[in-house]
Write an enzyme that holds these catalytic residues in place. Structure first.
Site, mmCIF file in Angstrom:
data_model
loop_
_atom_site.group_PDB
_atom_site.id
_atom_site.type_symbol
_atom_site.label_atom_id
_atom_site.label_comp_id
_atom_site.label_asym_id
_atom_site.label_seq_id
_atom_site.Cartn_x
_atom_site.Cartn_y
_atom_site.Cartn_z
ATOM 1 N N ASP A 126 -8.912 -6.146 -4.809
ATOM 2 C CA ASP A 126 -8.492 -4.855 -4.264
ATOM 3 C C ASP A 126 -9.045 -3.753 -5.158
ATOM 4 O O ASP A 126 -8.599 -3.570 -6.282
ATOM 5 C CB ASP A 126 -6.966 -4.795 -4.220
ATOM 6 C CG ASP A 126 -6.434 -3.500 -3.603
ATOM 7 O OD1 ASP A 126 -7.251 -2.614 -3.273
ATOM 8 O OD2 ASP A 126 -5.207 -3.386 -3.461
ATOM 9 N N ARG A 173 -11.728 6.492 10.098
ATOM 10 C CA ARG A 173 -11.305 5.092 10.021
ATOM 11 C C ARG A 173 -12.401 4.214 9.431
ATOM 12 O O ARG A 173 -12.111 3.271 8.679
ATOM 13 C CB ARG A 173 -10.917 4.585 11.406
ATOM 14 C CG ARG A 173 -10.333 3.183 11.405
ATOM 15 C CD ARG A 173 -9.108 3.088 10.534
ATOM 16 N NE ARG A 173 -8.430 1.800 10.673
ATOM 17 C CZ ARG A 173 -7.354 1.442 10.004
ATOM 18 N NH1 ARG A 173 -6.820 2.280 9.127
ATOM 19 N NH2 ARG A 173 -6.790 0.265 10.192
ATOM 20 N N SER A 194 0.835 -1.191 0.000
ATOM 21 C CA SER A 194 0.000 0.000 0.000
ATOM 22 C C SER A 194 0.881 1.256 0.000
ATOM 23 O O SER A 194 1.734 1.420 -0.874
ATOM 24 C CB SER A 194 -0.955 -0.043 1.194
ATOM 25 O OG SER A 194 -1.924 0.970 1.127
ATOM 26 N N HIS A 222 -8.134 -4.964 -0.429
ATOM 27 C CA HIS A 222 -6.849 -4.280 -0.273
ATOM 28 C C HIS A 222 -6.042 -4.860 0.883
ATOM 29 O O HIS A 222 -4.806 -4.932 0.816
ATOM 30 C CB HIS A 222 -7.088 -2.784 -0.047
ATOM 31 C CG HIS A 222 -5.829 -1.985 0.053
ATOM 32 N ND1 HIS A 222 -4.902 -1.924 -0.965
ATOM 33 C CD2 HIS A 222 -5.330 -1.217 1.064
ATOM 34 C CE1 HIS A 222 -3.894 -1.151 -0.599
ATOM 35 N NE2 HIS A 222 -4.126 -0.712 0.629
ATOM 36 N N ASP A 223 -6.702 -5.266 1.936
ATOM 37 C CA ASP A 223 -6.008 -5.810 3.104
ATOM 38 C C ASP A 223 -5.376 -7.171 2.856
ATOM 39 O O ASP A 223 -4.728 -7.724 3.754
ATOM 40 C CB ASP A 223 -6.967 -5.909 4.292
ATOM 41 C CG ASP A 223 -7.016 -4.627 5.116
ATOM 42 O OD1 ASP A 223 -6.217 -3.713 4.836
ATOM 43 O OD2 ASP A 223 -7.851 -4.548 6.034
#
Length: 386
Positions: A321, A226, A156, A354-355
């Site tokens: 992602d 967040r 990232s 994405h994680d």
């Protein structure tokens, strides 16, 4: 407590102090700064086995192992760093740090400002860029006596730092690993960051960034920021499998309290994050993301920027992602291939979005281990532009 056999075990952070002024891209100068660092493994005699780990937005120096005997949670990339793991500490000396502007021990908004009676910098801390971070990492390299990194690795925002390393210091790394990243942010990504920032800036407890002086904290704003970010880190399929439309109580409550499990999850993630992260740091990190563009000084040509590189590359993306879609990684790959640079590219089928880069997905781990270990099955020169 006994730690897993493949863990680096107990680790102790180190703080490195730099007394020389640091000239930043924004035009301002930090008179001095500190970097919080952790290392794993042993540096060999000729200092040729060092790997630098660059962290993402909410990351820090604690990438592997444990700080205390009773720690229940290991470092943020413990799945990949350790004895026998993809980044094998039996073979490599691994360095992880907290970037300046952070809130985990390196100089940042919560640090004392020597030019203001050692009060916290707060909003007076300058905006920093990926290039600034890479400059400080190079200074750390010098302090450690490491002239050339065996590899610089990041996911990232960390991948952006690795990419910047290859452009700014082409003679100081042999391998560059860019995971779940992009050559610059899209308008959509900048928009997500702006919504997150406005969540913080509009919190009445923000006090123009001087909340520490007011004995206050913009917790609600940081929680919302967040929550917005976390939605973009997960894929639709991952959210469907994890939550679906499941209700917390099993029935509609016809109100605005938490009803769906996904709502409960997002609020929990926001709450936990707000306890450990600084709001000014969050603002700084998102702006560093927005500003990143190594092609800017090369006529906005990524191909021209990549022509300066000399290392081997591994570029990894994940199918689900959508924050940094595979097409963004392919832009980097295409620019490297156009320049006839050695690059291996893998788009991994993973459901976590994405994680995914934080999970020990078998093909991902195998590929990373092979690239760092130099196994021959990675045919980097055989790739063709898509």
């Amino acid at each position: 407590m006994s730690f897993p056999a493949d863990s680096v075990g107990l680790v102790t952070p180190q703080k490195f102090q730099f007394e020389e002024p640091l000239h930043l891209e924004c035009g301002r100068v930090l008179p001095r700064f500190e970097l919080m660092v952790e290392t794993y493994g042993t540096l060999n005699a000729d200092k040729s086995n060092a790997i630098l780990i660059c962290h993402a937005l909410s990351g820090h120096h604690h990438a592997a192992g444990y700080h205390h005997e009773d720690d229940k949670k290991a470092g943020w990339w413990d799945s990949c760093i350790g004895p026998g793991k993809a980044i094998d500490t039996n073979k490599f000396f691994v360095v992880a740090l907290n970037n300046i502007g952070g809130c985990s021990g390196s100089t940042g908004p919560t640090s004392p400002n020597p030019e203001n009676d050692n009060r916290p910098y707060g909003p007076d801390f300058p905006l920093v860029t990926v290039r600034d971070w890479v400059k400080t990492q190079a200074m750390l390299s010098d302090r450690l006596g490491i002239s050339v990194w065996y590899a610089v690795v990041g996911g990232s925002l960390g991948g952006m730092q690795a990419l910047q390393w290859s452009v700014d210091y082409p003679d100081r790394l042999q391998k560059c690993v860019v995971i779940a990243s992009a050559p610059k942010l899209s308008a959509q990504n900048i928009a997500f960051n702006e919504v997150a920032r406005q969540s913080i800036l509009s919190d009445p407890d923000f006090h123009h960034g001087r909340y520490l002086e007011k004995d206050s904290y913009p917790k609600r704003g940081l929680i919302l920021a967040r929550m917005v970010g976390h939605i973009t880190y997960l894929s639709e399929e991952a959210m469907k499998q994890k939550f679906g439309r499941d209700l917390k109580s099993g029935k509609f409550m016809y109100g605005f309290d938490v009803e769906f499990q996904v709502e409960s999850y997002l609020r929990y993630q926001g709450e936990q994050f707000s306890r450990n992260f600084d709001a000014n740091t969050y603002l700084i990190m998102t702006k560093a993301l927005d500003y990143f563009d190594p092609s800017r000084e090369y006529g906005h040509s990524l191909t021209e920027a990549m022509s300066k590189t000399k290392c081997q590359f591994l570029i990894v993306s994940f199918t689900t992602d959508w924050r940094f879609a595979p097409s963004r990684s392919q832009e980097i790959v295409d620019a490297l291939i156009t320049n006839q640079k050695p690059v291996s590219y893998l788009d991994i089928d993973a459901e976590q979005g994405h994680d995914s880069f934080l999970f020990p997905i078998p093909l991902y781990v195998k590929t990373l281990r092979a690239f760092l270990g130099g196994e021959e099955h990675l045919k980097s020169t055989s790739l063709e532009a898509s």
